[in-house]
Enzyme design. Structure first.
Site, PDB file in Angstrom:
ATOM      1  N   PHE A 130       0.783  -1.334   0.051  1.00 54.00           N
ATOM      2  CA  PHE A 130       0.032  -0.005  -0.065  1.00 54.00           C
ATOM      3  C   PHE A 130       0.834   1.297   0.038  1.00 54.00           C
ATOM      4  O   PHE A 130       0.574   2.276  -0.269  1.00 54.00           O
ATOM      5  CB  PHE A 130      -0.910   0.040   1.135  1.00 54.00           C
ATOM      6  CG  PHE A 130      -0.199   0.347   2.418  1.00 54.00           C
ATOM      7  CD1 PHE A 130      -0.173   1.857   2.797  1.00 54.00           C
ATOM      8  CD2 PHE A 130       0.234  -0.481   3.225  1.00 54.00           C
ATOM      9  CE1 PHE A 130       0.324   2.325   4.111  1.00 54.00           C
ATOM     10  CE2 PHE A 130       0.886  -0.062   4.728  1.00 54.00           C
ATOM     11  CZ  PHE A 130       0.719   1.438   4.655  1.00 54.00           C
ATOM     12  N   LYS A 131       2.105   1.135   0.284  1.00 53.81           N
ATOM     13  CA  LYS A 131       2.916   2.353   0.314  1.00 53.81           C
ATOM     14  C   LYS A 131       3.027   3.256  -0.871  1.00 53.81           C
ATOM     15  O   LYS A 131       3.242   4.250  -0.955  1.00 53.81           O
ATOM     16  CB  LYS A 131       4.336   1.840   0.781  1.00 53.81           C
ATOM     17  CG  LYS A 131       4.659   1.213   2.216  1.00 53.81           C
ATOM     18  CD  LYS A 131       4.472   1.985   3.380  1.00 53.81           C
ATOM     19  CE  LYS A 131       4.987   1.554   4.846  1.00 53.81           C
ATOM     20  NZ  LYS A 131       4.453   0.106   5.003  1.00 53.81           N
ATOM     21  N   ASP A 132       2.655   2.210  -1.905  1.00 58.73           N
ATOM     22  CA  ASP A 132       2.676   2.963  -3.227  1.00 58.73           C
ATOM     23  C   ASP A 132       1.951   4.016  -3.481  1.00 58.73           C
ATOM     24  O   ASP A 132       2.202   5.076  -4.305  1.00 58.73           O
ATOM     25  CB  ASP A 132       2.690   1.944  -4.560  1.00 58.73           C
ATOM     26  CG  ASP A 132       3.788   0.966  -4.661  1.00 58.73           C
ATOM     27  OD1 ASP A 132       5.058   1.365  -4.626  1.00 58.73           O
ATOM     28  OD2 ASP A 132       3.629  -0.254  -4.848  1.00 58.73           O
ATOM     29  N   MET A 160       3.462   6.992  -1.863  1.00 62.86           N
ATOM     30  CA  MET A 160       4.834   7.169  -2.510  1.00 62.86           C
ATOM     31  C   MET A 160       5.011   7.730  -3.865  1.00 62.86           C
ATOM     32  O   MET A 160       5.605   8.626  -4.218  1.00 62.86           O
ATOM     33  CB  MET A 160       5.828   6.049  -2.167  1.00 62.86           C
ATOM     34  CG  MET A 160       7.230   6.421  -1.996  1.00 62.86           C
ATOM     35  SD  MET A 160       7.533   7.372  -0.441  1.00 62.86           S
ATOM     36  CE  MET A 160       7.667   5.921   0.762  1.00 62.86           C
ATOM     37  N   THR A 199       8.228   0.798   2.705  1.00 67.59           N
ATOM     38  CA  THR A 199       8.520   1.922   2.624  1.00 67.59           C
ATOM     39  C   THR A 199       9.706   2.097   1.537  1.00 67.59           C
ATOM     40  O   THR A 199       9.783   2.949   0.683  1.00 67.59           O
ATOM     41  CB  THR A 199       8.665   2.750   3.675  1.00 67.59           C
ATOM     42  OG1 THR A 199       7.593   2.671   4.428  1.00 67.59           O
ATOM     43  CG2 THR A 199       9.062   4.275   3.709  1.00 67.59           C
TER      44      THR A 199
END
Ligand SMILES: *Cc1c(COP(=O)(O)O)cnc(C)c1O
Length: 462
Positions: A111-113, A116, A144
């Protein structure tokens, strides 16, 4: 829109400044001075819109003058263009009234995408306008770092240094960080655990000479821009399940409290969220805090859900700021206690408010594996260990409103744990084939501020 520090001593900043800065100069975290709200009608109008259109409507009020309307729409469009699913954050039904929000269709499968990729676009636009360069330093428990490297590799005005705990990330996670050939990417294997990496990161930001000399910027989940990008999928999923006319609950696998804090912001903006449930692994400091009212640091025990192996949950400071009546001096006191004694007791009024806002639960290693095994025949889903923790706690909190559990990573990122649990070999998606053939580039470094700053200065002067 102004941003203020949770410790009350740093200057107020605009959205762009807060995003480029990361940690406030008083050691606090930036939060919006006022959380804008959306009316019931404005939320209802999101039904049927694309993810990008919802993202624009949710985030626009927070951005202020930092980007023009069309410019901001363009940045959002570019950010999500590389996702492998048209819905960006699709919902799947797991069982009666239980839904899985798949947040792993971005380029690095976590989910960091979501945050980011957008931060990468926003940094590039802002730095180009200002004619500035920055050095991004990040600490990662695995996801991350890979997401940051993917978002910033090859950009002209950025060098990106990522510290990860040596030997404590999965092979896929490590290779995502060590195989990009771009010369502005620097993967650092720190001899310590994730909390050490995060502590050294804070040390670097608090070393104001170093910070100013290299133009330090942070993209950890302490960066407000990241929290903001994550608010969007609470809206997109809730609206597809009937919000604002119906309440929705969420369960969130939690480490640094960033993702669930975004849900808390969504609720403050007017989204009718009934329960917001914190799901932790055996490193359960947040669950213990909710139960006992004392935030007490213990050692980290490595688990099969490494992205949640955390004992110092940075974003928790943001919610503490609210439940302490936005009193920066009180937060400074609490954080001083934390650094001196490794613990603090939350005031009676504050813990009561926290318990109104959040529920919580913890999942053992065995229960995590059992949930992966159990859900496959029941729903057809192969869960990653982090998502399995969410699903387990989500099931314990089912009610008469839909429960949405956040699936934070693709099972292919944690193939050993998944195979052990349910016997399935999950292959990497096609866009990541070849990851295991590429050369790795990594620099081992001591868990020490001077060793790190020396290394960074050397690299920049090459
Ligand atoms: C980062 C991460 C988490 C924890 O998210 P926080 O925002 O730190 O609470 C959970 N699962 C996965 C797969 C992650 O990468």
């Amino acid at each position: 829109m102004k941003y203020i520090s949770t410790r009350g001593q740093a200057p107020e900043l605009t959205f762009e400044e807060a995003m480029l800065t990361g940690l406030a100069r008083d050691g606090g975290l930036y939060v919006p001075e006022i959380v804008p709200t959306l009316t019931k009608d404005e939320i209802a109008e999101m039904a049927g819109l694309s993810y990008e259109d919802i993202a624009y409507r949710v985030m626009r009020p927070f951005v202020g003058e930092s980007f023009g309307d069309d410019e901001f729409r363009g940045l959002i469009k570019n950010a999500y263009a590389g996702f492998a699913h048209d819905a960006r954050a699709p919902l799947k039904q797991l069982g009666p009234n239980h839904f899985l929000l798949e947040l792993f269709h971005g380029p690095t499968l976590a989910f960091k995408d979501f945050a980011m990729q957008l931060i990468g676009q926003m940094f590039q636009a802002a730095l180009t306008k200002r004619g500035e360069r920055v050095v991004i330093v990040g600490a990662t428990s695995g996801d991350t770092g890979s997401a940051a490297i993917e978002a910033f590799k090859g950009l002209d005005n950025v060098d990106v240094f990522i510290m990860f705990p040596e030997g404590r990330v999965s092979d896929v996670q490590r290779r995502q960080m060590t195989t990009p050939p771009e010369s502005n990417v620097h993967a650092l294997a720190v001899k310590g655990d994730f909390d050490d990496c995060q502590a050294r990161l804070k040390d670097m930001f608090n070393d104001h000479d170093f910070r100013d000399e290299v133009g330090l910027a942070g993209v950890n989940s302490i960066n407000w821009g990241r929290v903001l990008a994550q608010v969007v999928y609470y809206f997109s999923s809730a609206v597809s399940l009937g919000a604002p006319h119906r309440e929705v609950s969420f369960t969130v696998p939690t480490g640094n409290f960033g993702d669930i804090f975004a849900g808390y912001i969504a609720r403050k903006m007017g989204l009718p969220i009934r329960d917001l449930v914190i799901a932790t692994n055996q490193n359960d400091i947040l669950h213990r805090t909710m139960e006992t009212g004392a935030y007490t640091k213990e050692g980290v025990t490595p688990s099969i859900s490494p992205s949640m192996d955390i004992q110092v949950s940075s974003n928790f400071e943001r919610v503490l700021f609210d439940v302490y009546g936005r009193d920066g001096a009180a937060i400074q006191q609490v954080m001083d206690d934390m650094s001196e004694k490794g613990s603090f007791t939350i005031s009676q009024g504050a813990i009561e408010t926290l318990r109104e806002e959040f529920k919580s639960g913890r999942v053992s290693e065995d229960e995590t594996s059992a949930t992966i095994k159990d859900m496959l025949p029941r729903s057809g889903e192969v869960l990653c260990p982090h998502s399995a923790i969410g699903v387990r706690i989500g099931e314990e909190h089912l009610s008469d409103v839909p429960m949405v559990t956040l699936a934070t990573a693709h099972p292919a990122k944690f193939p050993a744990a998944v195979k052990d649990a349910c016997g399935v070999d999950v292959g990497l998606p096609t866009h990541m084939e070849g990851l295991f053939e590429r050369d790795e580039r990594v620099t081992p470094v001591a868990n020490d501020l001077t060793a790190l700053t020396t290394l960074i200065r050397e690299r920049l002067n090459k």
